[in-house]
Motif scaffolding. Structure first.
Motif: not given
Length: 58
Positions: A1-12, A14-20
């Motif tokens: 897994m690339s660093l970009f994919t990992f960061l995008a997944l973490v941001i996704y 994190g945003g979903a958790w905060k909204f939930w």
């Protein structure tokens, strides 16, 4: 897994958790799961963006 994919997944996730967890501070009263899963796409909608900011202020 690339660093970009990992960061995008973490941001996704994190945003979903905060909204939930902050959903009760929004004007929405249904479709919590759908609004949480599609939050990156929904940010193009001004009303959703305003409610998303409310959910994050927690």
């Amino acid at each position: 897994m690339s660093l970009f994919t990992f960061l995008a997944l973490v941001i996704y996730i994190g945003g979903a958790w905060k909204f939930w967890t902050g959903f009760n501070r929004t004007n929405f009263n249904q479709n919590r799961l759908m609004l949480t899963l599609f939050w990156p796409v929904m940010l193009f909608n001004a009303s959703y963006r305003q409610n998303f900011r409310r959910a994050l202020k927690g």
